[in-house]
Design an enzyme around this catalytic site. Sequence first.
Site, PDB file in Angstrom:
ATOM      1  CB  THR A   1      38.140  39.000  39.155  1.00 11.66           C
ATOM      2  OG1 THR A   1      38.643  38.954  40.511  1.00 11.66           O
ATOM      3  CG2 THR A   1      37.592  40.394  38.906  1.00 11.66           C
TER       4      THR A   1
ATOM      5  N   GLY B   1      42.870  34.344  37.895  1.00  8.54           N
ATOM      6  CA  GLY B   1      42.096  33.434  38.752  1.00  8.54           C
ATOM      7  C   GLY B   1      40.767  33.081  38.102  1.00  8.54           C
TER       8      GLY B   1
ATOM      9  CG  ASP C   1      39.438  43.936  42.009  1.00  7.96           C
ATOM     10  OD1 ASP C   1      38.984  43.360  41.003  1.00  7.96           O
ATOM     11  OD2 ASP C   1      40.575  43.728  42.446  1.00  7.96           O
TER      12      ASP C   1
ATOM     13  CG  ASP D   1      39.618  39.568  44.042  1.00  8.89           C
ATOM     14  OD1 ASP D   1      39.193  38.633  44.738  1.00  8.89           O
ATOM     15  OD2 ASP D   1      40.822  39.705  43.746  1.00  8.89           O
TER      16      ASP D   1
ATOM     17  CG  ASP E   1      43.792  43.843  38.565  1.00  9.96           C
ATOM     18  OD1 ASP E   1      43.610  42.622  38.694  1.00  9.96           O
ATOM     19  OD2 ASP E   1      44.421  44.520  39.396  1.00  9.96           O
TER      20      ASP E   1
ATOM     21  NE  ARG F   1      46.895  34.214  39.807  1.00  8.18           N
ATOM     22  CZ  ARG F   1      45.794  34.966  39.909  1.00  8.18           C
ATOM     23  NH1 ARG F   1      45.636  36.019  39.157  1.00  8.18           N
ATOM     24  NH2 ARG F   1      44.856  34.654  40.782  1.00  8.18           N
TER      25      ARG F   1
ATOM     26  NE  ARG G   1      46.726  39.084  44.876  1.00  6.98           N
ATOM     27  CZ  ARG G   1      46.955  38.032  44.115  1.00  6.98           C
ATOM     28  NH1 ARG G   1      47.763  37.091  44.546  1.00  6.98           N
ATOM     29  NH2 ARG G   1      46.394  37.902  42.934  1.00  6.98           N
TER      30      ARG G   1
HETATM   31  O1  F6P Z   1      41.935  37.431  41.947  1.00  8.71           O
HETATM   32  C1  F6P Z   1      41.152  36.452  42.504  1.00  8.71           C
HETATM   33  C2  F6P Z   1      41.839  35.805  43.672  1.00  8.71           C
HETATM   34  O2  F6P Z   1      41.039  34.727  44.088  1.00  8.71           O
HETATM   35  C3  F6P Z   1      42.159  36.730  44.837  1.00  8.71           C
HETATM   36  O3  F6P Z   1      41.067  36.984  45.693  1.00  8.71           O
HETATM   37  C4  F6P Z   1      43.271  35.970  45.516  1.00  8.71           C
HETATM   38  O4  F6P Z   1      44.072  36.832  46.262  1.00  8.71           O
HETATM   39  C5  F6P Z   1      44.027  35.385  44.354  1.00  8.71           C
HETATM   40  O5  F6P Z   1      43.094  35.277  43.290  1.00  8.71           O
HETATM   41  C6  F6P Z   1      44.650  34.044  44.619  1.00  8.71           C
HETATM   42  O6  F6P Z   1      45.339  33.646  43.469  1.00  8.71           O
HETATM   43  P1  F6P Z   1      45.989  32.219  43.242  1.00  8.71           P
HETATM   44  O7  F6P Z   1      44.879  31.233  43.058  1.00  8.71           O
HETATM   45  O8  F6P Z   1      46.805  32.363  42.013  1.00  8.71           O
HETATM   46  O9  F6P Z   1      46.784  31.927  44.480  1.00  8.71           O
END
Ligand code: F6P
Length: 327
Positions: free
Chosen positions: A130, A14, A134, A132, A106, A75, A176
């Site tokens: 990120t 992300g 985390d 997040d 991660d 991804r 998440r």
């Molecule tokens: O890892 C960052 C994040 O924004 C999370 O908070 C979220 O769950 C996820 O990415 C969403 O990913 P995508 O944009 O691939 O749906």
Amino acid sequence: MQKISKIAVLTSGGDAPGMNPCIRAVVRTAIYNGLHVAGVRQGYQGLIDNNMYDMDPRSVSNILNLGGTILKTARCLPFRTEEGMETAYQNLKANGIDGLVVIGGDGTFTGALRFSKKYPDIAVIGVPGTIDNDLYGSTYTLGFDTATNTVIEAIDKIRDTADAHDRLFFIEVMGRDSGAIALRAGISCGAEAILLPERDTAIDTLIENLKAGQYNKKSSSIVIVAEGDKRGAYDLAEAVRKQIKFYDIKVTILGHLQRGGSPSAFDRILGSRLGFAAVNALIKGETQKMVGLEANHIKLTDLEEALTQHQFKLEDDLMQMADILSI
Ligand code: F6P
């Protein structure tokens, strides 16, 4: 010690505000130190597709203020396979690259570590990027500050309309597996409740607290629900609606707007510091490390350790404070 002459930089997973300042710092620090730099487009996918280009100091002009990532991100499932990694390795070798800076979360680090164990002649340094927040080994990750401020701005606006109509809002924020944004935004916006993936939601307590708020003459209530909460905002709102009649109940999912926007001063500086540190770590011969910021100092952590301890550690003292301050 392996001497580095050309490095590649990529962003993966992300996107997060602050990635561009970090790319800028990587490119300019490398060139200042006499290294060549390639920018890889679309994360690991770009390594597999040989989608990279030589960068110079002007390739990163005027990007400090930009959200997203000029290198684009993805991804990438093929990079998880042996064939994908082998193709990526061959492309790196063909381009004369012996060091790699990966900016991501991660998932990005898991790929980087596997790759680096398989092909140790390519040195790898990770930068925590990120929203997040985390990752173990850095108090803050790139993008978390900007995303939290974006969330706060949105919730402040929702509070205005909630107050005007005497409403209760369930607001879902990203994360998440992590309640980091929910907790900080909850404190900053005076949320009546903050529901996180790290804690089981006690629906009875939530209802009791909301009833107490109404008894104490609160005209509106905000419940922040992290995306990773087991029940989710809609389900929780439904359960509460059955037992609370005095509030009109609405649900707002903030979604991807949280990931965009111009990076805050904090994320611009963090991105610059981490990018600068990542290249200096490669020059010193480090590999399989993550650069992070702890107590305002740059710290290197083994990628392995950063990954095994990766969970956001819920700060119980902050949760308790948030509960008390929202009476
Ligand atoms: O890892 C960052 C994040 O924004 C999370 O908070 C979220 O769950 C996820 O990415 C969403 O990913 P995508 O944009 O691939 O749906």
